[in-house]
Design a protein around this motif. Structure first.
Motif, PDB file in Angstrom:
ATOM      1  N   ALA A  52       0.830  -1.203   0.000  1.00 39.76           N
ATOM      2  CA  ALA A  52       0.000   0.000   0.000  1.00 39.76           C
ATOM      3  C   ALA A  52       0.863   1.252   0.000  1.00 39.76           C
ATOM      4  O   ALA A  52       1.908   1.300   0.654  1.00 39.76           O
ATOM      5  CB  ALA A  52      -0.928   0.003   1.210  1.00 39.76           C
ATOM      6  N   SER A  56      -2.465   3.613   6.566  1.00 35.83           N
ATOM      7  CA  SER A  56      -3.876   3.669   6.917  1.00 35.83           C
ATOM      8  C   SER A  56      -4.053   3.910   8.411  1.00 35.83           C
ATOM      9  O   SER A  56      -3.112   3.809   9.191  1.00 35.83           O
ATOM     10  CB  SER A  56      -4.563   2.354   6.528  1.00 35.83           C
ATOM     11  OG  SER A  56      -4.190   1.338   7.418  1.00 35.83           O
ATOM     12  N   GLY A  60      -1.203   0.625   8.504  1.00 36.95           N
ATOM     13  CA  GLY A  60      -0.638   0.089   7.267  1.00 36.95           C
ATOM     14  C   GLY A  60       0.802   0.502   7.061  1.00 36.95           C
ATOM     15  O   GLY A  60       1.352   1.329   7.760  1.00 36.95           O
TER      16      GLY A  60
END
Length: 65
Positions: A52, A56, A60
């Motif tokens: 990613a 997040s 993340g």
């Protein structure tokens, strides 16, 4: 009899979850991510994965940098 390399490639295909380890700012960061082995590329295949881009709210990874 399959070679040791072939045994390792078979293991990766059966169990694709791996650990991506990076080093930045004096610390190590390790994250479990799924890998995909593409046997049609290179002499022994190529490992592909997705990381990613944005951290997040769930914690993340920022390893894409």
């Amino acid at each position: 009899m399959p070679s040791r390399s072939q045994h390792l490639l078979d293991l990766i295909e059966r169990h694709p979850l791996g650990i991506l380890v990076t080093h930045s700012k004096g610390t190590l960061d390790a994250n479990h991510i799924p890998f995909e082995l593409d046997g049609s590329k290179g002499d022994k295949g190529v490992l592909n994965c997705h990381v990613a881009r944005k951290k997040s709210s769930l914690g993340g990874s920022c390893q894409w940098r």
